[in-house]
Scaffold this motif. Structure first.
Motif, PDB file in Angstrom:
ATOM      1  N   ILE A  72      -5.910  13.904   3.221  1.00  0.00           N
ATOM      2  CA  ILE A  72      -5.078  14.696   4.133  1.00  0.00           C
ATOM      3  C   ILE A  72      -4.151  15.611   3.353  1.00  0.00           C
ATOM      4  N   ILE A  73      -3.584  15.092   2.256  1.00  0.00           N
ATOM      5  CA  ILE A  73      -2.723  15.925   1.407  1.00  0.00           C
ATOM      6  C   ILE A  73      -3.528  17.072   0.814  1.00  0.00           C
ATOM      7  N   ALA A  74      -4.717  16.781   0.270  1.00  0.00           N
ATOM      8  CA  ALA A  74      -5.558  17.818  -0.334  1.00  0.00           C
ATOM      9  C   ALA A  74      -6.017  18.841   0.696  1.00  0.00           C
ATOM     10  N   HIS A  75      -6.115  18.406   1.937  1.00  0.00           N
ATOM     11  CA  HIS A  75      -6.499  19.311   3.025  1.00  0.00           C
ATOM     12  C   HIS A  75      -5.401  20.317   3.350  1.00  0.00           C
ATOM     13  N   GLY A  76      -4.176  20.009   2.913  1.00  0.00           N
ATOM     14  CA  GLY A  76      -3.059  20.912   3.138  1.00  0.00           C
ATOM     15  C   GLY A  76      -2.339  20.689   4.442  1.00  0.00           C
ATOM     16  N   ALA A  77      -2.506  19.524   5.038  1.00  0.00           N
ATOM     17  CA  ALA A  77      -1.840  19.220   6.308  1.00  0.00           C
ATOM     18  C   ALA A  77      -0.333  19.075   6.095  1.00  0.00           C
ATOM     19  N   SER A  78       0.431  19.384   7.115  1.00  0.00           N
ATOM     20  CA  SER A  78       1.886  19.253   7.039  1.00  0.00           C
ATOM     21  C   SER A  78       2.366  17.909   7.568  1.00  0.00           C
ATOM     22  N   GLU A  79       1.496  17.199   8.303  1.00  0.00           N
ATOM     23  CA  GLU A  79       1.852  15.893   8.854  1.00  0.00           C
ATOM     24  C   GLU A  79       0.717  14.894   8.616  1.00  0.00           C
ATOM     25  N   PHE A  80       1.082  13.639   8.343  1.00  0.00           N
ATOM     26  CA  PHE A  80       0.110  12.562   8.255  1.00  0.00           C
ATOM     27  C   PHE A  80      -0.319  12.101   9.652  1.00  0.00           C
ATOM     28  N   ALA A  81       0.600  12.176  10.581  1.00  0.00           N
ATOM     29  CA  ALA A  81       0.405  11.845  11.987  1.00  0.00           C
ATOM     30  C   ALA A  81       1.528  12.560  12.722  1.00  0.00           C
ATOM     31  N   PRO A  82       1.445  12.713  14.036  1.00  0.00           N
ATOM     32  CA  PRO A  82       2.513  13.411  14.749  1.00  0.00           C
ATOM     33  C   PRO A  82       3.896  12.858  14.429  1.00  0.00           C
ATOM     34  N   GLY A  83       4.749  13.704  13.887  1.00  0.00           N
ATOM     35  CA  GLY A  83       6.113  13.317  13.560  1.00  0.00           C
ATOM     36  C   GLY A  83       6.300  12.703  12.192  1.00  0.00           C
ATOM     37  N   ILE A  84       5.217  12.572  11.410  1.00  0.00           N
ATOM     38  CA  ILE A  84       5.322  11.991  10.071  1.00  0.00           C
ATOM     39  C   ILE A  84       4.958  13.070   9.052  1.00  0.00           C
ATOM     40  N   ALA A  85       5.975  13.630   8.423  1.00  0.00           N
ATOM     41  CA  ALA A  85       5.765  14.740   7.500  1.00  0.00           C
ATOM     42  C   ALA A  85       5.084  14.281   6.218  1.00  0.00           C
ATOM     43  N   VAL A  86       4.317  15.164   5.627  1.00  0.00           N
ATOM     44  CA  VAL A  86       3.723  14.906   4.320  1.00  0.00           C
ATOM     45  C   VAL A  86       4.781  15.176   3.254  1.00  0.00           C
ATOM     46  N   ASN A  87       5.268  14.132   2.617  1.00  0.00           N
ATOM     47  CA  ASN A  87       6.211  14.269   1.511  1.00  0.00           C
ATOM     48  C   ASN A  87       6.015  13.089   0.564  1.00  0.00           C
ATOM     49  N   VAL A  88       6.742  13.111  -0.540  1.00  0.00           N
ATOM     50  CA  VAL A  88       6.544  12.092  -1.571  1.00  0.00           C
ATOM     51  C   VAL A  88       6.881  10.693  -1.054  1.00  0.00           C
ATOM     52  N   ALA A  89       7.988  10.561  -0.352  1.00  0.00           N
ATOM     53  CA  ALA A  89       8.412   9.240   0.125  1.00  0.00           C
ATOM     54  C   ALA A  89       7.413   8.660   1.117  1.00  0.00           C
ATOM     55  N   ASN A  90       6.966   9.483   2.063  1.00  0.00           N
ATOM     56  CA  ASN A  90       6.010   9.000   3.054  1.00  0.00           C
ATOM     57  C   ASN A  90       4.662   8.667   2.419  1.00  0.00           C
ATOM     58  N   THR A  91       4.253   9.478   1.451  1.00  0.00           N
ATOM     59  CA  THR A  91       2.999   9.202   0.750  1.00  0.00           C
ATOM     60  C   THR A  91       3.064   7.858   0.041  1.00  0.00           C
ATOM     61  N   ALA A  92       4.153   7.615  -0.666  1.00  0.00           N
ATOM     62  CA  ALA A  92       4.321   6.344  -1.371  1.00  0.00           C
ATOM     63  C   ALA A  92       4.309   5.181  -0.395  1.00  0.00           C
ATOM     64  N   ALA A  93       4.941   5.352   0.773  1.00  0.00           N
ATOM     65  CA  ALA A  93       4.975   4.283   1.769  1.00  0.00           C
ATOM     66  C   ALA A  93       3.568   3.961   2.268  1.00  0.00           C
ATOM     67  N   TYR A  94       2.779   4.983   2.534  1.00  0.00           N
ATOM     68  CA  TYR A  94       1.393   4.750   2.963  1.00  0.00           C
ATOM     69  C   TYR A  94       0.625   3.962   1.903  1.00  0.00           C
ATOM     70  N   LEU A  95       0.702   4.405   0.659  1.00  0.00           N
ATOM     71  CA  LEU A  95      -0.111   3.792  -0.392  1.00  0.00           C
ATOM     72  C   LEU A  95       0.317   2.352  -0.664  1.00  0.00           C
ATOM     73  N   VAL A  96       1.612   2.102  -0.702  1.00  0.00           N
ATOM     74  CA  VAL A  96       2.115   0.743  -0.929  1.00  0.00           C
ATOM     75  C   VAL A  96       1.736  -0.165   0.237  1.00  0.00           C
ATOM     76  N   ALA A  97       1.917   0.328   1.463  1.00  0.00           N
ATOM     77  CA  ALA A  97       1.610  -0.485   2.642  1.00  0.00           C
ATOM     78  C   ALA A  97       0.132  -0.837   2.707  1.00  0.00           C
ATOM     79  N   GLN A  98      -0.721   0.105   2.358  1.00  0.00           N
ATOM     80  CA  GLN A  98      -2.166  -0.153   2.398  1.00  0.00           C
ATOM     81  C   GLN A  98      -2.563  -1.243   1.406  1.00  0.00           C
ATOM     82  N   LEU A  99      -1.970  -1.220   0.224  1.00  0.00           N
ATOM     83  CA  LEU A  99      -2.291  -2.247  -0.771  1.00  0.00           C
ATOM     84  C   LEU A  99      -1.767  -3.611  -0.326  1.00  0.00           C
TER      85      LEU A  99
END
Length: 241
Positions: A72-99
């Motif tokens: 999704i980041i490589a696609h150039g999207a501005s949001e991961f889901a409605p209301g969830i912006a693509v930024n460093v903190a949110n990206t880290a949260a996704y990756l940590v939570a998935q693991l």
């Protein structure tokens, strides 16, 4: 927002690994009711596990997979889901939570099948419930397989997002089934770094009789391949859609 990402991605990924890992355990571990159910049983098990996990994590878009998040980041999207912006903190949260979710799901799967893990004498089958492995070990070609399979997953997921389909998570579930049937034979189709790494860590930790090693020499393949496939898919989708 970080709390929502962590909660929903952890729970959704845990559901994914509990059910998906359970389909493998039921198929290959000693003395289960589903013993010998076959490859299609595993394919449909994982597909429906994705269906359940994505619905569970609907608030975050149900990524459940670092390859999807990075795609999704490589696609150039501005949001991961409605209301969830693509930024460093949110990206880290996704990756940590998935693991973390993958580790929890693998642990719960072990609890369900503990007696059968204890009765199993083949270390390869025990490890096979937790993580993937190649039928013919050739790291370069195994990497290529995982990259292509994950490309198909992430590219089509991104295309789904641009179409008026009413199938939602069911479409992704069916996609995972067809990837398993068509592309899963060589490596067991991890197509998700968290799905392989998290349970492999749990395998290394748990006191399972006859479990053998966790095959860390291969572990980089189902991490690097899906990441490459997801990023390439994101770039390709940005040019295609």
């Amino acid at each position: 927002m970080i709390g929502t990402i962590l909660l929903h991605e952890i729970v959704g990924t845990a559901i994914l690994l509990l059910l998906g890992g359970g389909s493998v355990a039921n198929n290959i571990l000693a003395r289960t009711k589903g013993f010998g159910g076959g490859w299609l049983m595993v394919n449909f098990g994982w597909g429906l596990a994705v269906f359940a996990g994505v619905y569970t994590a609907y608030k975050t878009g149900g990524h459940l997979n670092p390859a999807v998040t990075l795609g999704i980041i490589a696609h150039g999207a501005s949001e991961f889901a409605p209301g969830i912006a693509v930024n460093v903190a949110n990206t880290a949260a996704y990756l940590v939570a998935q693991l973390i979710g993958a580790m929890i799901g693998a642990f719960l799967c072990w609890m369900v099948y503990k007696n059968h893990f204890d009765a199993e004498t083949d270390p390869g089958k025990i490890l096979g419930v937790f993580s993937t492995g190649p039928e013919i070990r050739n790291p370069l070609w195994n990497l290529i397989t995982e990259t292509i399979a994950t490309f198909v997953l992430v590219f089509i997921v991104l295309v789904f997002g641009q179409t008026p389909s009413g199938l939602g998570p069911l479409a992704v579930a069916l996609l995972v089934v067809v990837i398993g049937i068509c592309l899963g034979g060589p490596t067991g189709y991890a197509i998700n770094p968290a799905r392989d790494l998290g349970p492999r860590i749990i395998h290394a930790i748990l006191p399972i009789p006859n479990k053998g090693g966790s095959d860390w020499g291969y572990a980089w393949v189902p991490i690097v391949g899906p990441i490459l496939g997801g990023v390439i898919a994101g770039v390709a989708a940005s040019l295609y859609i």
